[in-house]
Design a protein around this motif. Structure first.
Motif, short mmCIF file in Angstrom:
data_model
loop_
_atom_site.label_atom_id
_atom_site.label_comp_id
_atom_site.label_asym_id
_atom_site.label_seq_id
_atom_site.Cartn_x
_atom_site.Cartn_y
_atom_site.Cartn_z
N ALA A 112 -5.64 -1.31 1.31
CA ALA A 112 -7.20 -1.46 0.41
C ALA A 112 -6.82 -2.37 -0.76
CB ALA A 112 -7.54 0.10 0.22
N TRP A 113 -5.47 -1.99 -1.51
CA TRP A 113 -5.72 -2.87 -2.68
C TRP A 113 -5.38 -4.27 -2.48
CZ3 TRP A 113 -1.03 -5.66 -3.11
CH2 TRP A 113 -0.85 -6.31 -4.23
N ALA A 114 -4.68 -4.59 -1.41
CA ALA A 114 -4.67 -5.86 -1.08
C ALA A 114 -6.08 -6.47 -0.80
CB ALA A 114 -3.76 -6.30 0.10
N PRO A 126 -0.42 -4.44 3.46
CA PRO A 126 -0.89 -5.59 2.48
C PRO A 126 -0.35 -6.82 2.84
CG PRO A 126 0.73 -3.81 1.67
CD PRO A 126 0.45 -3.30 3.00
N GLY A 127 0.94 -6.84 3.56
CA GLY A 127 1.32 -8.12 3.84
C GLY A 127 0.47 -8.90 4.55
N ALA A 136 3.26 -12.52 1.21
CA ALA A 136 3.06 -11.66 2.40
C ALA A 136 4.81 -11.17 3.00
CB ALA A 136 2.55 -12.26 3.44
N THR A 137 5.57 -12.14 3.18
CA THR A 137 6.89 -11.81 3.82
C THR A 137 7.51 -10.72 3.09
OG1 THR A 137 6.92 -14.03 4.94
CG2 THR A 137 8.96 -12.86 4.68
N GLY A 182 5.58 -7.30 3.35
CA GLY A 182 5.62 -6.55 4.63
C GLY A 182 4.47 -5.76 4.80
N ASP A 183 4.60 -4.61 5.71
CA ASP A 183 3.41 -3.70 6.03
C ASP A 183 3.58 -2.57 5.30
OD1 ASP A 183 2.35 -5.32 8.05
OD2 ASP A 183 3.62 -4.58 9.64
N ASP A 184 4.73 -2.20 4.35
CA ASP A 184 4.69 -1.01 3.71
C ASP A 184 3.84 -1.06 2.32
OD1 ASP A 184 6.27 0.06 5.30
OD2 ASP A 184 8.20 -0.89 4.33
N ASP A 185 3.41 -0.12 1.74
CA ASP A 185 2.91 0.11 0.46
C ASP A 185 3.77 -0.53 -0.69
OD1 ASP A 185 0.58 1.33 1.78
OD2 ASP A 185 0.83 3.17 0.81
N ALA A 186 3.11 -0.89 -1.73
CA ALA A 186 3.97 -1.76 -2.57
C ALA A 186 4.38 -0.97 -3.86
CB ALA A 186 3.44 -3.03 -2.95
N SER A 187 5.51 -0.65 -4.05
CA SER A 187 6.01 0.02 -5.51
C SER A 187 6.10 -1.13 -6.33
CB SER A 187 7.52 0.44 -5.30
OG SER A 187 8.29 -0.40 -4.79
N ALA A 188 6.47 -0.66 -7.64
CA ALA A 188 6.31 -1.49 -8.98
C ALA A 188 7.51 -2.50 -8.67
CB ALA A 188 6.50 -0.66 -10.18
N GLU A 189 8.60 -2.30 -8.16
CA GLU A 189 9.75 -3.20 -7.78
C GLU A 189 9.38 -4.19 -6.73
OE1 GLU A 189 11.08 0.45 -9.85
OE2 GLU A 189 9.83 0.25 -8.19
#
Length: 230
Positions: A9-11, A63-64, A94-95, A98-105
């Protein structure tokens, strides 16, 4: 404080906000590019993100996947240097995500991947008066913020702030890449349009993340209030 990870949703919010920002600043980008190039940056970016916006109602696996759609669309719709450069940036991002939610790192790594894609495609370095002068300080700020425990939203805000400073630094630089380089010393005193559009995209990413964090905080507050009444 790590903050909430950034999801699909963020993406989608990011890309929609980016399309809005590009449309709003189209004339500014045209004017900046006309001074040192062929004047098509604003039109090309607006055309590309208009096409991207039309695909945001599709189903995405993560998101990716959203960013990959952006990459493919920009590469097919945007002419000039911007299409390949931003297309590669979004594809590398995008690579990385990937498909996981994104942490700060993961956000910092995504920005680094995007920057590396721009460098690989355009062969520019810091100091050449290109979008790399915005991307590289953005990446450095993002990595520092993430390592300090900032939230993903704050990482993106730090990146956007640093990109703004980097874009402003191109005013004093002599262009060494692209059409602007043909002007030699006459390119000094002009801000690079690609650096400016980079700031627009990163500001959109940050605002989309902040909006999501505020929404989540509001939902948590509503839940706590309901429990206290129960």
């Amino acid at each position: 404080m790590t903050g909430a990870a950034l999801d699909t949703a963020w993406a989608v919010r990011w890309v929609r906000a980016a399309a809005d920002a590009v449309a709003e600043h189209r004339a500014e980008l045209v004017d900046l590019d006309r001074a040192i190039g062929d004047g098509d940056h604003g039109e090309n970016m607006d055309r590309g993100f208009t096409a991207v916006r039309e695909k945001l109602d599709d189903e995405f696996t993560g998101p990716g996947a959203v960013l990959k759609m952006v990459a493919m669309t920009l590469m097919s719709k945007v002419g000039g240097a911007a299409g390949p450069l931003y297309g590669t940036a979004f594809l590398r991002a995008a690579t990385s995500l990937g498909d996981d939610d994104a942490s700060a790192e993961a956000v910092a790594a995504m920005l680094a991947a995007a920057r590396d894609g721009v460098v690989s495609r355009g062969k520019a370095e810091v100091g050449d008066a290109t979008m790399v002068d915005a991307w590289t300080p953005a990446v450095d700020a993002a990595v520092q913020a993430a390592s300090s425990g900032a939230s993903p939203a704050d990482v993106l805000t730090a990146a956007a702030d640093a990109a703004q400073t980097g874009a402003e630094s191109t005013d004093a630089l002599q262009a060494r890449k692209g059409r602007a380089s043909y002007l030699g010393e006459r390119s000094i005193g002009h801000r690079d349009p690609g650096a400016v559009s980079t700031v627009l995209l990163l500001r959109a990413a940050a605002s989309a993340a902040s909006a999501g964090a505020e929404s989540a905080a509001g939902a948590d507050g509503d839940g706590d209030a309901a429990e206290s009444r129960g």
